[in-house]
Design a protein around this motif. Structure first.
Motif, PDB file in Angstrom:
ATOM      1  N   ALA A 314       5.201   0.646  -1.110  1.00 50.73           N
ATOM      2  CA  ALA A 314       4.483   1.067   0.097  1.00 50.73           C
ATOM      3  C   ALA A 314       5.030   2.393   0.609  1.00 50.73           C
ATOM      4  CB  ALA A 314       4.586  -0.012   1.171  1.00 50.73           C
ATOM      5  N   ARG A 315       6.340   2.529   0.614  1.00 49.82           N
ATOM      6  CA  ARG A 315       6.943   3.768   1.121  1.00 49.82           C
ATOM      7  C   ARG A 315       6.589   4.958   0.240  1.00 49.82           C
ATOM      8  NH1 ARG A 315      10.984   7.174   0.529  1.00 49.82           N
ATOM      9  NH2 ARG A 315      11.766   6.154  -1.356  1.00 49.82           N
ATOM     10  N   ARG A 316       6.701   4.794  -1.080  1.00 47.51           N
ATOM     11  CA  ARG A 316       6.415   5.905  -1.983  1.00 47.51           C
ATOM     12  C   ARG A 316       4.919   6.250  -1.989  1.00 47.51           C
ATOM     13  NH1 ARG A 316      10.403   6.931  -5.866  1.00 47.51           N
ATOM     14  NH2 ARG A 316       9.091   8.737  -6.401  1.00 47.51           N
ATOM     15  N   LEU A 317       4.074   5.252  -1.851  1.00 50.05           N
ATOM     16  CA  LEU A 317       2.645   5.525  -1.746  1.00 50.05           C
ATOM     17  C   LEU A 317       2.361   6.426  -0.553  1.00 50.05           C
ATOM     18  CD1 LEU A 317      -0.402   5.053  -2.296  1.00 50.05           C
ATOM     19  CD2 LEU A 317      -0.207   2.924  -0.998  1.00 50.05           C
ATOM     20  N   MET A 318       2.942   6.082   0.595  1.00 49.69           N
ATOM     21  CA  MET A 318       2.686   6.870   1.796  1.00 49.69           C
ATOM     22  C   MET A 318       3.313   8.258   1.722  1.00 49.69           C
ATOM     23  SD  MET A 318       2.735   4.136   4.973  1.00 49.69           S
ATOM     24  CE  MET A 318       4.239   3.261   4.567  1.00 49.69           C
ATOM     25  N   SER A 319       4.567   8.345   1.289  1.00 50.11           N
ATOM     26  CA  SER A 319       5.268   9.629   1.320  1.00 50.11           C
ATOM     27  C   SER A 319       4.887  10.548   0.174  1.00 50.11           C
ATOM     28  CB  SER A 319       6.783   9.400   1.324  1.00 50.11           C
ATOM     29  OG  SER A 319       7.194   8.719   0.155  1.00 50.11           O
ATOM     30  N   ASP A 320       4.724   9.996  -1.046  1.00 54.60           N
ATOM     31  CA  ASP A 320       4.481  10.836  -2.218  1.00 54.60           C
ATOM     32  C   ASP A 320       3.007  11.158  -2.433  1.00 54.60           C
ATOM     33  OD1 ASP A 320       7.164  10.339  -2.476  1.00 54.60           O
ATOM     34  OD2 ASP A 320       7.068   9.556  -4.509  1.00 54.60           O
ATOM     35  N   VAL A 322       0.058   9.896  -0.233  1.00 55.18           N
ATOM     36  CA  VAL A 322      -0.830  10.043   0.915  1.00 55.18           C
ATOM     37  C   VAL A 322      -0.469  11.244   1.777  1.00 55.18           C
ATOM     38  CG1 VAL A 322      -1.682   8.970   3.027  1.00 55.18           C
ATOM     39  CG2 VAL A 322      -1.352   7.582   0.972  1.00 55.18           C
ATOM     40  N   ALA A 323       0.793  11.387   2.128  1.00 55.53           N
ATOM     41  CA  ALA A 323       1.197  12.431   3.077  1.00 55.53           C
ATOM     42  C   ALA A 323       0.688  13.826   2.702  1.00 55.53           C
ATOM     43  CB  ALA A 323       2.716  12.434   3.241  1.00 55.53           C
ATOM     44  N   PRO A 324       0.732  14.240   1.431  1.00 58.01           N
ATOM     45  CA  PRO A 324       0.249  15.587   1.105  1.00 58.01           C
ATOM     46  C   PRO A 324      -1.255  15.774   1.318  1.00 58.01           C
ATOM     47  CG  PRO A 324       1.690  14.750  -0.624  1.00 58.01           C
ATOM     48  CD  PRO A 324       1.377  13.596   0.273  1.00 58.01           C
ATOM     49  N   THR A 325      -2.007  14.698   1.498  1.00 60.05           N
ATOM     50  CA  THR A 325      -3.452  14.826   1.673  1.00 60.05           C
ATOM     51  C   THR A 325      -3.863  14.907   3.139  1.00 60.05           C
ATOM     52  OG1 THR A 325      -4.000  12.452   1.861  1.00 60.05           O
ATOM     53  CG2 THR A 325      -3.702  13.355  -0.368  1.00 60.05           C
ATOM     54  N   PRO A 329      -2.389  15.941  13.154  1.00 57.89           N
ATOM     55  CA  PRO A 329      -2.594  16.571  14.465  1.00 57.89           C
ATOM     56  C   PRO A 329      -1.279  17.073  15.063  1.00 57.89           C
ATOM     57  CG  PRO A 329      -3.673  14.418  14.334  1.00 57.89           C
ATOM     58  CD  PRO A 329      -2.795  14.529  13.144  1.00 57.89           C
ATOM     59  N   ASP A 330      -1.372  18.087  15.891  1.00 58.12           N
ATOM     60  CA  ASP A 330      -0.190  18.615  16.573  1.00 58.12           C
ATOM     61  C   ASP A 330       0.479  17.511  17.379  1.00 58.12           C
ATOM     62  OD1 ASP A 330      -0.732  21.114  15.569  1.00 58.12           O
ATOM     63  OD2 ASP A 330      -1.730  21.839  17.384  1.00 58.12           O
ATOM     64  N   GLY A 331       1.789  17.432  17.246  1.00 61.58           N
ATOM     65  CA  GLY A 331       2.560  16.457  18.005  1.00 61.58           C
ATOM     66  C   GLY A 331       2.636  15.090  17.362  1.00 61.58           C
ATOM     67  N   PHE A 332       1.952  14.885  16.246  1.00 62.60           N
ATOM     68  CA  PHE A 332       1.970  13.585  15.567  1.00 62.60           C
ATOM     69  C   PHE A 332       3.131  13.565  14.586  1.00 62.60           C
ATOM     70  CE2 PHE A 332       0.879  10.266  12.633  1.00 62.60           C
ATOM     71  CZ  PHE A 332       0.124   9.360  13.362  1.00 62.60           C
ATOM     72  N   ASP A 333       4.057  12.630  14.763  1.00 65.43           N
ATOM     73  CA  ASP A 333       5.246  12.523  13.914  1.00 65.43           C
ATOM     74  C   ASP A 333       4.926  11.590  12.746  1.00 65.43           C
ATOM     75  OD1 ASP A 333       7.722  12.025  12.743  1.00 65.43           O
ATOM     76  OD2 ASP A 333       8.804  12.079  14.639  1.00 65.43           O
ATOM     77  N   LEU A 334       4.585  12.180  11.607  1.00 66.70           N
ATOM     78  CA  LEU A 334       4.145  11.375  10.471  1.00 66.70           C
ATOM     79  C   LEU A 334       5.272  10.522   9.904  1.00 66.70           C
ATOM     80  CD1 LEU A 334       1.591  10.874   8.763  1.00 66.70           C
ATOM     81  CD2 LEU A 334       2.464  12.566   7.136  1.00 66.70           C
ATOM     82  N   ALA A 335       6.494  11.074   9.854  1.00 69.66           N
ATOM     83  CA  ALA A 335       7.624  10.299   9.328  1.00 69.66           C
ATOM     84  C   ALA A 335       7.900   9.075  10.200  1.00 69.66           C
ATOM     85  CB  ALA A 335       8.865  11.177   9.222  1.00 69.66           C
ATOM     86  N   ALA A 336       7.815   9.255  11.515  1.00 74.69           N
ATOM     87  CA  ALA A 336       8.033   8.127  12.420  1.00 74.69           C
ATOM     88  C   ALA A 336       6.917   7.095  12.280  1.00 74.69           C
ATOM     89  CB  ALA A 336       8.122   8.620  13.862  1.00 74.69           C
ATOM     90  N   THR A 372      -7.464   9.111  -1.567  1.00 71.61           N
ATOM     91  CA  THR A 372      -6.150   9.711  -1.827  1.00 71.61           C
ATOM     92  C   THR A 372      -6.058  10.199  -3.272  1.00 71.61           C
ATOM     93  OG1 THR A 372      -5.018   8.386  -0.150  1.00 71.61           O
ATOM     94  CG2 THR A 372      -3.678   9.213  -1.977  1.00 71.61           C
ATOM     95  N   ILE A 373      -6.496   9.363  -4.205  1.00 72.86           N
ATOM     96  CA  ILE A 373      -6.449   9.742  -5.620  1.00 72.86           C
ATOM     97  C   ILE A 373      -7.271  11.002  -5.862  1.00 72.86           C
ATOM     98  CG2 ILE A 373      -7.228   9.028  -7.920  1.00 72.86           C
ATOM     99  CD1 ILE A 373      -6.331   6.189  -7.211  1.00 72.86           C
ATOM    100  N   ARG A 374      -8.449  11.070  -5.286  1.00 68.87           N
ATOM    101  CA  ARG A 374      -9.305  12.250  -5.486  1.00 68.87           C
ATOM    102  C   ARG A 374      -8.633  13.519  -4.971  1.00 68.87           C
ATOM    103  NH1 ARG A 374     -13.596   8.359  -4.567  1.00 68.87           N
ATOM    104  NH2 ARG A 374     -14.978   8.388  -6.392  1.00 68.87           N
TER     105      ARG A 374
END
Length: 463
Positions: A314-320, A322-325, A329-336, A372-374
């Motif tokens: 789950a962590r690698r799916l989100m970070s590796d 999903v995140a690059p896609t 928004p401004d002020g949104f902390d994606l890591a948190a 995400t895959i696309r």
């Protein structure tokens, strides 16, 4: 003794609704009054504290009506964290109906909300188009008492036009990409198949379809939950719903007839929900599906149990992947946000069953994982973790004791007696799920074949 208006005074004061339910007036019709709505939109509506009530329409079963009608629409919400359980009684639902959305025609109703799950819209997930060949849609178009949500909605809007009842907002609260725009398109296609052309013109000028993002984990209620509700509120409650402390509602602010002050209850009103929608669908729902399929295959009963084995997936799916896609928004902390999701998934008090989350995969994959895959393929990347999640679904199609999916027969026929490589090729060839592009992508095919072969050997070794 059972929870009802007459027994509400027996509930501890701090657990009672903030307004007297008897004084709340219906301004919202909700189609699909299941557990999620009662733990989410109904709670937001009650916490706005401005007297808006809900007429809940059950689409497919009388079970919810049988639970709540003897209780005058009252029910308890159990909010479970890892360390405590809190309870409250909600009184926002003031009326219950079965397959009857006629209240949409009343001037006092200014908002219609929907939670009917992805498959309830009778659409093609790959294209977003209404399946006009669907048996239920054909029957509704033929003039039968409407049983599909789109048919009921259009019938209600037609009656509203006939009654000159004024403008209304129709708010989709399901996990569809661009859910407001998608629902507007489905309604438009249904209306175009009817002979009443002025209805389309009236809808265009009187009805808005604001998009939303909804988020709250609501597992199925168990007998143990009912017993816990009785202990906490002191009464029998057969409509109890269970949820987590977290809740989110992002809403496009487009309500021509007015709305509750949902922002006072913590909702976020915005001009564009798209960035929040994409983040939620791909991060939360994508990772949730990955945990569900891999966990169910490994014999994990709950998502929390699946986290102990596949939390890294789950962590690698989100970070590796999903995140690059994402357009954050401004002020949104994606890591948190990612860490918050992992913590929520791991909450042992929420016994969210993996097989429940695994339902209806053919309807969920396009927005949760395939988008995400696309995007990663368009960037020249190899989305290994998203492909692993899709391969988990493919294996689930092959071995699930029962397959809860509107395409179940077709899926089962496709994978019968097939090797992992054949399973990938046959499922990729279903355009309603994968479109035409992914079938032709040799990198995606190779990733899926490799992942499915490894899952087939040992699902516990995939991480």
């Amino acid at each position: 003794m059972r929870l009802s208006l007459s027994t509400l005074a027996r509930v501890p004061v701090e657990m009672r609704p903030p307004l007297d339910p008897a004084g709340v007036r219906i301004g919202i019709v909700h189609l699909g009054i299941g557990a999620f709505h009662r733990a989410h939109q109904a709670v937001f509506t009650e916490d706005a504290r401005d007297g808006w009530g809900i007429c809940g329409v059950s689409q497919r079963s009388r079970a919810v009506i049988d639970e709540l009608a003897p209780q005058d629409g009252l029910y308890s919400v159990l909010i479970k964290s890892a360390t405590r359980v809190d309870a409250r009684v909600v009184g926002a639902v003031r009326e219950l109906r079965f397959a009857d959305a006629s209240r949409i025609a009343e001037p006092a109703v200014r908002v219609v909300t929907l939670t009917v799950t992805e498959k309830g819209y009778r659409h093609d997930p790959a294209t977003g188009r209404l399946r006009l060949d669907d048996e239920g849609i054909r029957a509704d178009l033929g003039g039968a008492p409407p049983r599909t949500v789109v048919g009921q909605l259009v019938r209600g809007l037609a009656a509203r036009r006939g009654a000159d009842a004024g403008p209304v907002a129709v708010v989709c609260c399901d996990n569809l990409s661009h859910n407001g725009r998608t629902l507007a398109g489905l309604v438009g296609e249904f209306v175009a198949a009817l002979p009443d052309e002025p209805l389309a013109e009236w809808i265009a000028s009187h009805v808005s379809f604001p998009s939303t993002v909804v988020d709250r984990i609501v597992p199925a209620t168990t007998p143990e939950d009912l017993a816990e509700a009785r202990r906490l509120i002191g009464l029998d409650d057969f409509g109890t719903v269970v949820t987590e402390p977290f809740k989110q509602w992002v809403i496009e602010d487009d309500f021509p007839g007015g709305r509750p002050a949902w922002e006072k209850a913590g909702a976020q009103l915005t001009a564009d929900v798209t960035p929040y929608e994409v983040i939620k669908l791909r991060m939360l729902n994508g990772a949730h599906s990955a945990l569900a399929y891999l966990g169910a295959l490994a014999g994990c009963e709950t998502i929390a149990e699946a986290m102990t084995r596949f939390g890294e997936v789950a962590r690698r799916l989100m970070s590796d992947d999903v995140a690059p896609t994402l357009d954050v928004p401004d002020g949104f902390d994606l890591a948190a946000y990612e860490q918050q999701l992992l913590d929520r998934f791991a909450n042992p008090a929420l016994r969210h069953r993996t097989v429940q989350v695994a339902m209806d995969g053919s309807q969920k994959l396009p927005q949760r994982l395939l988008a995400t895959i696309r995007e990663r393929r368009a960037a020249g990347a190899e989305p290994r973790w998203a492909a692993l999640a899709v391969a988990g679904w493919m294996r689930w199609v092959c071995v699930a004791p029962w397959l809860e999916d509107p395409m179940a027969d077709r899926l089962r026929a496709a994978v019968a007696g097939a090797s992992p490589e054949q399973v990938v090729d046959r499922l990729l060839a279903i355009p309603e799920i994968f479109g035409d592009d992914l079938r032709e992508d040799t990198v995606v095919r190779a990733l899926l074949v490799d992942a499915l072969e490894r899952i087939t050997v040992s699902v516990e070794g995939v991480a």
